[in-house]
Design an enzyme around this catalytic site. Structure first.
Site, PDB file in Angstrom:
ATOM      1  N   ASP A   1       0.849  -1.197   0.000  1.00  0.00           N
ATOM      2  CA  ASP A   1       0.000   0.000   0.000  1.00  0.00           C
ATOM      3  C   ASP A   1       0.886   1.248   0.000  1.00  0.00           C
ATOM      4  O   ASP A   1       1.782   1.379   0.855  1.00  0.00           O
ATOM      5  CB  ASP A   1      -0.894  -0.003   1.241  1.00  0.00           C
ATOM      6  CG  ASP A   1      -2.127   0.873   1.080  1.00  0.00           C
ATOM      7  OD1 ASP A   1      -2.184   1.641   0.100  1.00  0.00           O
ATOM      8  OD2 ASP A   1      -3.031   0.792   1.926  1.00  0.00           O
ATOM      9  N   ASP A   2       0.664   2.136  -0.960  1.00  0.00           N
ATOM     10  CA  ASP A   2       1.351   3.437  -0.996  1.00  0.00           C
ATOM     11  C   ASP A   2       2.873   3.294  -0.929  1.00  0.00           C
ATOM     12  O   ASP A   2       3.548   4.070  -0.249  1.00  0.00           O
ATOM     13  CB  ASP A   2       0.891   4.313   0.174  1.00  0.00           C
ATOM     14  CG  ASP A   2      -0.542   4.781   0.038  1.00  0.00           C
ATOM     15  OD1 ASP A   2      -1.245   4.277  -0.855  1.00  0.00           O
ATOM     16  OD2 ASP A   2      -0.960   5.644   0.825  1.00  0.00           O
TER      17      ASP A   2
ATOM     18  N   CYS B   1      -6.059   4.201  -4.216  1.00  0.00           N
ATOM     19  CA  CYS B   1      -6.135   2.796  -3.799  1.00  0.00           C
ATOM     20  C   CYS B   1      -7.230   1.996  -4.497  1.00  0.00           C
ATOM     21  O   CYS B   1      -6.962   0.980  -5.145  1.00  0.00           O
ATOM     22  CB  CYS B   1      -6.360   2.708  -2.290  1.00  0.00           C
ATOM     23  SG  CYS B   1      -5.161   3.585  -1.287  1.00  0.00           S
TER      24      CYS B   1
ATOM     25  N   HIS C   1     -10.927  -2.768   0.359  1.00  0.00           N
ATOM     26  CA  HIS C   1     -11.113  -1.398  -0.135  1.00  0.00           C
ATOM     27  C   HIS C   1     -11.737  -1.309  -1.535  1.00  0.00           C
ATOM     28  O   HIS C   1     -11.439  -0.394  -2.301  1.00  0.00           O
ATOM     29  CB  HIS C   1      -9.793  -0.615  -0.091  1.00  0.00           C
ATOM     30  CG  HIS C   1     -10.010   0.859   0.114  1.00  0.00           C
ATOM     31  ND1 HIS C   1      -9.011   1.792  -0.057  1.00  0.00           N
ATOM     32  CD2 HIS C   1     -11.121   1.555   0.468  1.00  0.00           C
ATOM     33  CE1 HIS C   1      -9.479   2.996   0.188  1.00  0.00           C
ATOM     34  NE2 HIS C   1     -10.760   2.887   0.514  1.00  0.00           N
TER      35      HIS C   1
ATOM     36  N   ASP D   1      -0.212  -0.385  -4.922  1.00  0.00           N
ATOM     37  CA  ASP D   1      -1.423   0.162  -5.534  1.00  0.00           C
ATOM     38  C   ASP D   1      -1.237   1.584  -6.052  1.00  0.00           C
ATOM     39  O   ASP D   1      -2.034   2.063  -6.851  1.00  0.00           O
ATOM     40  CB  ASP D   1      -2.617   0.078  -4.580  1.00  0.00           C
ATOM     41  CG  ASP D   1      -2.386   0.827  -3.269  1.00  0.00           C
ATOM     42  OD1 ASP D   1      -1.286   1.371  -3.064  1.00  0.00           O
ATOM     43  OD2 ASP D   1      -3.315   0.856  -2.437  1.00  0.00           O
TER      44      ASP D   1
END
Length: 580
Positions: A43-44, A82, A145, A352
């Site tokens: 993530d990120d 995301c 998500h 993502d």
């Protein structure tokens, strides 16, 4: 005596033949058996966060090992947010096709509440469903998500996963131990920053109506009071049913809420322990192959790390969290080996989107330095090191160029690198090829990565790669060595509907840092090619957007354990088997 020797010799020879036949049979079964598959979704996480992409400050040995043993993609692209990226990975399709895209009124790029009716539509064929068709056991550990929906109708079990432990939404400030609570000035101003144009229009309409003579002074007062009351009610609506409320930080096991709010620091430990237990189970029960998706909440802000990893990275909390995520990946790989599940194993890894900046333009808030990652540096065609521009939420390279690795010993050459343009959507058609599963009833925007296995110099299969944010027009287009940016990134964030009258055009081989736009009058042919491609692309989209109503928060759809308290306290974690 001689007869006894001959007898035992014959018995031993017979046993040897039986063992050889059985071993040969097992070997043939393994050769014919489809691979076990693991997908690590970070993530990120920016290019500059990982050692294999140039980070010399924080060690990520386990991710680097995957790159060394497999294939690394140097120009892999994601969406700047995301939810659209996660839908794209699982379906191989662009955001306008899946519908996971910014609205025109409800302008969230991602799902910010579990009390909505929006989510990944059930007519999408996900990667997990492809594996399930082929007899796989499928498991997701971590962040989802892509929608919750009333009764959890969009949760992972409705999209091909047999089992899930994770969060329906993203990790957020409200989920951290340092959150100052809902009743803050920043939260009070949040609706103003999110819906500036709507609220400003409503405010300006009042004096316009007065000037035009439609209302008197008392009408101005009444409408002004009404606008203030509306804003306060909207603020209350947001802080109760969105991620501004810590009770929105939920940890599920399948359909059951097991923590509300969840205990942040141990999230990665929870996922890793679940993975260890699962791989032990698969080591004993080998009747079917498996697909395991590890979808980490790290490195999304607010950054967190468990007690075992705090103050171990040397560069603040961000480095601690990065080391913990890398450790978890190493632990999963070690368990695969320990349980003899790695002989025919396909591993994929990506992020993502790019990392968060230390400054958020949409809230004008400064984020602590140890909450933001690194977009990284790349070499241009002159061999110069150039820092990528931008960050998560923008369409500059730093926001959408992400790590990409695949490893499959015996199939994919170790230590190989691909410089061609690729996309996170490409993992999906790669899986289709591996599974020998054609899809003819829908457009798949991704392209299989397998051609690069035979030749890393294979030209990109994406002649045009469209980067979507807003619902009306691609925010950027990558074409050969060129990239055109159609939105004004300087005004706001990348998804702002502030389209430029003329795009910015960059030569990505010479200028990957996007610092010197090319003169359009000297590149009119390239620009014409891009505009023509955009025109035909949009004509054939058959857009499937989630409606504005589906993004509205509906109070009675809000997931709540033990109503009205909405509370499920986490049990003390037992992580002894993780060796920490």
């Amino acid at each position: 005596m001689a007869s006894t020797v001959r007898y035992y010799t014959a018995v031993c020879f017979t046993m040897y033949l039986v063992a050889t036949v059985l071993a040969s049979k097992v070997e043939n079964q393994n050769a014919e058996r489809p691979p076990n598959v693991v997908l690590f979704l970070l993530d990120d996480t920016g290019l500059g966060d990982l050692g294999c992409y140039g980070n010399k400050s924080v060690k990520t040995p386990n991710i680097d090992k995957l790159a060394k043993e497999g294939m690394k993609f140097n120009r892999m692209y994601a969406n700047p947010y995301c939810s659209p990226s996660r839908a794209a990975i699982l379906t191989g399709r662009l955001p306008p096709r899946t519908g996971i895209l910014k609205g025109r009124l409800m302008q969230w790029q991602v799902f910010v509440s579990s009390a909505t009716n929006g989510g990944l539509q059930h007519d999408e064929l996900t990667m997990a469903e492809v594996f399930k068709e082929k007899g796989y056991d499928t498991r997701l550990l971590g962040k989802w998500h892509i929608g919750n929906g009333p009764g959890g109708k969009y949760l992972p079990m409705r999209h091909g996963f047999d089992y899930w432990v994770g969060t329906p939404l993203t990790h957020a400030y409200s989920c951290s131990n340092t959150y100052k609570g809902q009743w803050t000035l920043q939260n009070f101003l949040y609706p103003l920053f999110e819906h500036t144009s709507i609220l400003m229009t409503m405010a300006l309409l009042i004096p316009v109506l007065k000037l035009l003579g439609f209302i008197e002074l008392n009408g101005v007062v009444m409408l002004t009071k009404g606008l203030v009351v509306f804003y306060i009610l909207y603020f209350l609506y947001m802080i109760h049913f969105s991620l501004l409320n810590p009770k929105s930080c939920i940890l599920y096991r399948n359909d059951e809420i097991i923590q509300q709010p969840y205990y942040t620091d141990n999230l990665t430990l929870e996922y890793t322990r679940e993975a260890v237990d699962y791989l032990e189970e698969r080591g004993k029960e080998r009747s079917k192959p498996f697909f395991l998706m590890m979808s980490y909440n790290q490195m999304h802000t607010t950054i967190f790390a468990s007690q075992s990893f705090k103050d171990t990275g040397g560069l603040g909390l961000y480095s601690d969290a990065l080391r913990e995520m890398d450790w978890s990946i190493g632990k999963v790989m070690a368990e695969l080996k320990r349980n003899k599940l790695d002989s025919n194993l396909l591993v994929m890894l990506t992020s993502d989107n790019g990392p968060l900046s230390t400054y958020e333009p949409h809230t004008m808030a400064h984020v602590p330095v140890d909450q933001g990652g690194s977009a990284g540096e790349v070499k241009n065609s002159r061999g110069e090191r150039v820092r990528l521009k931008g960050f998560k939420s923008t369409n500059w390279e730093g926001g959408i160029r992400v790590p990409g690795l695949i490893r499959w010993p015996g199939k994919i050459p170790a230590g190989s690198e691909v410089d061609a343009v690729t996309s996170i959507m490409d993992f999906y058609p790669t899986v289709l090829d591996v599974m020998n599963r054609p899809v003819a009833d829908r457009i798949i925007d991704g392209q299989s990565l397998l051609p690069f296995v035979s030749d890393v110099k294979t030209p990109t299969q994406h002649l045009f790669l469209f980067h979507w944010c807003d619902p009306d027009h691609p925010a950027a287009v990558t074409y050969k060595n060129y990239k055109a940016i159609f939105v004004d990134e300087t005004i706001h964030v990348g998804c702002n509907r502030n389209f430029r009258s003329e795009p910015l055009l960059f030569d990505m081989s010479l200028d990957p840092g996007e610092s010197s736009p090319l003169p359009l009058d000297k590149h009119q042919e390239v620009l014409d090619e891009i505009r023509t491609a955009v025109h035909f692309h949009m004509q054939g989209l058959n857009q499937n957007y989630i409606t504005e109503m589906e993004k509205m928060f509906v109070p009675w759809w809000y997931p709540c354990h033990n109503f009205p308290f909405c509370s499920a306290k986490p049990n003390p974690g037992n992580y002894a088997k993780l060796g920490l």
